[in-house]
Design an enzyme around this catalytic site. Structure first.
Site, PDB file in Angstrom:
ATOM      1  CB  SER B  63      -1.974   3.593  -3.131  1.00  0.00           C
ATOM      2  OG  SER B  63      -0.953   2.639  -3.052  1.00  0.00           O
ATOM      3  CE  LYS B  66      -2.585   0.953  -0.757  1.00  0.00           C
ATOM      4  NZ  LYS B  66      -1.309   1.475  -0.213  1.00  0.00           N
ATOM      5  CE1 TYR B 190      -3.049  -3.357  -1.686  1.00  0.00           C
ATOM      6  CE2 TYR B 190      -1.065  -4.190  -2.724  1.00  0.00           C
ATOM      7  CZ  TYR B 190      -1.714  -3.205  -2.029  1.00  0.00           C
ATOM      8  OH  TYR B 190      -1.047  -2.066  -1.665  1.00  0.00           O
ATOM      9  CE1 TYR B 238       0.822   4.804   1.358  1.00  0.00           C
ATOM     10  CE2 TYR B 238       1.810   6.215  -0.309  1.00  0.00           C
ATOM     11  CZ  TYR B 238       0.976   5.173   0.033  1.00  0.00           C
ATOM     12  OH  TYR B 238       0.305   4.501  -0.940  1.00  0.00           O
ATOM     13  CB  VAL B 256       3.161   4.139  -6.515  1.00  0.00           C
ATOM     14  CG1 VAL B 256       2.731   2.961  -7.365  1.00  0.00           C
ATOM     15  CG2 VAL B 256       4.664   4.286  -6.516  1.00  0.00           C
TER      16      VAL B 256
END
Lengths: 303, 303, 303, 303
Positions: B63, B66, B190, B238, B256
């Site tokens: 992630s 991103k 993705y 998050y 992760v």
């Protein structure tokens, strides 16, 4: 451009705005405020205070007071406070009760209403409401270096009669054993704390202890200053916190009276006030004015 | 204390830790990683890169990618991107679908999975997946100044087979008309984007464009740098974003795979990696190491 | 008044209605249906079948099929089925995914889409989709005593292409380990099951096994008949189940094609069809016609 | 088998049970009840009343009282009542506040606490609490044909002191303008209504007006009887309503005091009492006993 000139420009632009948001309607005293007011003040780390517009007009600071009670509660309980309240953005409106149920009575952060009620409940331990409020006023007056700051009893009384949502939150907290006192006792204190009145000049001065710069009033440790600023950044504007961080790039705390306290770490404490609110319950012109100021001064914690 | 010495201390402390969190189990390739690894690298605004531990070991950035796709998408769409994705913390876990239903298919921010899938979908417009991935790799390699960075096809393929939660999100977005391509097309891209592998040294260098300091690679405007940092601060971890801001005081984005990219505006870009995760899905030792580094260097955006 | 005359009256009243609801738009084949159709049939425990209007016109039974797959699955698994799906009303719309997250992938009941997908997944165990569908068609044809009932492949194929919400549900279930097969496999069967076409006369006859009266087809035990009727009462109309129970007082199951199957225990099986839906996704005229019928016949399980 | 013998058997089985659930702890008066009690009474349409066990022991009917206030409110307001409260199962526990926020202060149904508070608020219009309670007691005494039924003031007072969850609900309703009176006024009445004490024999007799059979007391129209039974079926056991319908197949309303009123339309009114509750807040042995009775008598509305 010089800061004074920037403030003057912003004041002129704001004076000409027609879309001014809606004044909070749920407290009669606040609903009667003239929305055509706008004030802004900047207290710099060098001691100067610059201002524009209605910067000497007192207004109800409402939820901006949560910054001061949090400072007091952290001073008294340290990290133990976080057993009773979280540190995460809520993703919900300021008076949401939904998450209290989902998270068993632990409010998500100290700036939504439920969390602030818990913080007030914490500083009440071992004191009467009168004593707790006296401690709070001493803190605010010392930070501001101004003994004339007062609580508007009319506003507090008015909110006590109409604040059913806050009573609902307090009883819920109590039913989850996360309120030490009877709801009426804690809320009486909470409503008075929210009814503190200050002008932009006073509020900007009161925020100087969060600048973390030598020469500024040192009310709490540097570590705590940073942490309160962090909470203001992630949670200070309810479900508009992400947007405020994106557009302004500075930690801030808004109140339903139309005031916002914004901190520029190492540099300045900014107070802005305009009574009309946007749809998230934050001052519409206040937010826009702070965004302009941040852009024109290049003040941002993000680079 | 000198930065090199601080890093060395942190490396030693981390080496002795027994509690290392749990390696992400849902991708077979990641589940097999040895949790006893720890690396950290700091790319300073003066051009130096300091590191400690397994800082040259490549890992799956997941992630953290991103941040790069968001930079690309903002460069291409500007504020129009915000019609498809919000900018508010989610208050939920990374793969929550609940809010998509409550908010009619508009993900809360570009860093939760649903939002990142929308961002990837946006950069796919008018391109094949191969072309879009090539653009992304060019961006990352240029930022890092290193042409050896690659995508691990095994990891991407593995995630394609097991990523049912992401398929669920993508189909939901499509059912709300917030996905331009077929779910399989967007997710294929993705999963590859998440399978980029970099070492801490490489990732720290790749993050330099977010430092906003002269002499650093300028991939996007200063305004956008600030805004991406703001999003990393409020949404980068998050439902642990508030806690990270409170403890570390710097914008960061976790993955992760156990990596975290952290920015010190004006000063440094930090990459840390340790595969074991805490219960919010962020690297356990990585978070602790960054907190130590921030405390010992006094790096904080909050004063 | 005689039943035949009541049906005739209802048919006339329905023919004159201008407000007919909206035909389901998300499946092209269903969207093209003429909303000016209305049919109703009543299969009595004495063997007679009375009808009115377009009662011989075949329509897509869609979710009414969930009653038949539930009967099959209960026959095969008994109470073990309830490990994978609940028995409580959902309080949400038919395709909600929100509760799946809150309740860890256990759908609330077998009549919302998520629950019905699980039931279809259960009857697929050990079979190919073709075999499972053959078993289902044998069940329906036997119950109806009519071998001409068929599946409309066009409708099934169409839904397969556009059913992103159902794909989202299925992948979510799979990610929670509550789907034994690949989503595409289970959904292929599910879409075909929903694409069964029957007329009101056929459907009323198919429902006779739920009347629980001697002389009626006995497909399952009396105990199971009662339990399926109970589930139809509490969950058969999604978030309109309470309202249907209040107004009609009989167990029923609706489908997005505009059909409703209603059981009068010990007395009759009723099928009604009109393609226009109310805002909860149940047939608007169908619901009104059944309410009239129940009032004029004094059929109600509640006294 | 004869009904008397069935009851005797059930009484014996219940007497030997060791797992008896947990007595409600949140009201001191209820917490002190001996859990080893069990009583059951059946009032038949022919006028006979059969019973077993502690069927003459008075207990606090608590939420079973909601059936009587609903009957009163429907008699007074008819369908206008449904502007203030819904008719759908809630899918949440009895004291949930979450849905009140999601649905803007309209409780889902009249049997969850929030809905019952609204119903009590409705019957208070134009009366003092004393008058409203007198009307309620007249209704209950007339239905039972027994003037000795009373309200336990101690229980009411106790709940007034500890009922923070109900205060939270009432203040929330008031903040949404769905409470006509001050929370304390409405809740005072509500707590007294819940503190009515009746034995199983009395309660079974009180429920006869819902049997809808000639010779039974006719307190409300047949149509309303059916509708109240429908609401008991879909909403009478909170988030266990679907399960109760599935297992028992009869409309019922439970109370936290351990009582359940169950109606067999056209045949009987059943009252059962055992103070230990299951995890949904319904009487554990009471539910099991009613399930046995329904199975052995073949009483079910579902065929």
């Amino acid at each position: 451009m010089k800061l004074g000139k920037i403030l003057k420009q912003i004041g002129e632009e704001m004076a000409s705005r027609e879309e001014r948001g809606r004044v909070a309607g749920y407290i009669p005293e606040l609903a009667a405020i003239d929305p055509h007011q706008f004030g802004m003040a900047v207290a710099l780390a060098d001691g100067r205070v610059l201002s524009v517009g209605d910067a000497d007009e007192p207004f109800s600071i409402q939820s901006v007071s949560k910054v001061f009670t949090l400072a007091l509660a952290l001073g008294r309980y340290g990290n133990q406070l976080w057993r009773r309240v979280g540190r995460e953005p809520s993703g919900r409106s300021f008076n949401s009760i939904l998450q209290l149920e989902q998270e068993n009575g632990i409010p998500r952060n100290p700036f939504i209403n439920a969390g602030a009620i818990v913080v007030t409940d914490a500083i009440l331990a071992g004191s009467t409401p009168r004593e707790a409020l006296a401690t709070l006023m001493t803190f605010i007056r010392t930070a501001t270096d101004d003994d004339t700051i007062y609580i508007n009893d009319e506003v507090a009384r008015s909110e006590r009669e109409t604040g059913h949502r806050n009573y609902s939150l307090a009883h819920y907290l109590r039913s989850c054993d996360n309120l030490l006192h009877q709801p009426d006792w804690t809320l009486g204190t909470y409503f008075h704390q929210c009814a503190v009145e200050m002008s932009c000049r006073q509020l900007a001065r009161a925020g100087r202890f969060l600048i973390n710069s030598s020469g500024m009033p040192q009310m709490i440790s540097s570590m705590r200053v940073r942490r309160i600023n962090a909470l203001m950044m992630t949670c200070g504007h309810y479900d508009g916190s992400g947007d405020f961080a994106y557009r302004v790039g500075l930690p801030g705390k808004s109140g339903v009276g139309g005031g916002i306290l914004v901190i520029v770490p190492g540099r300045a404490s900014i107070a802005v006030w305009s009574p009309g609110l946007n749809n998230l319950g934050n001052s519409k012109l206040g937010t826009e004015a702070v965004e302009m100021l941040a852009q024109r001064t290049h003040w941002s914690v993000f680079g």
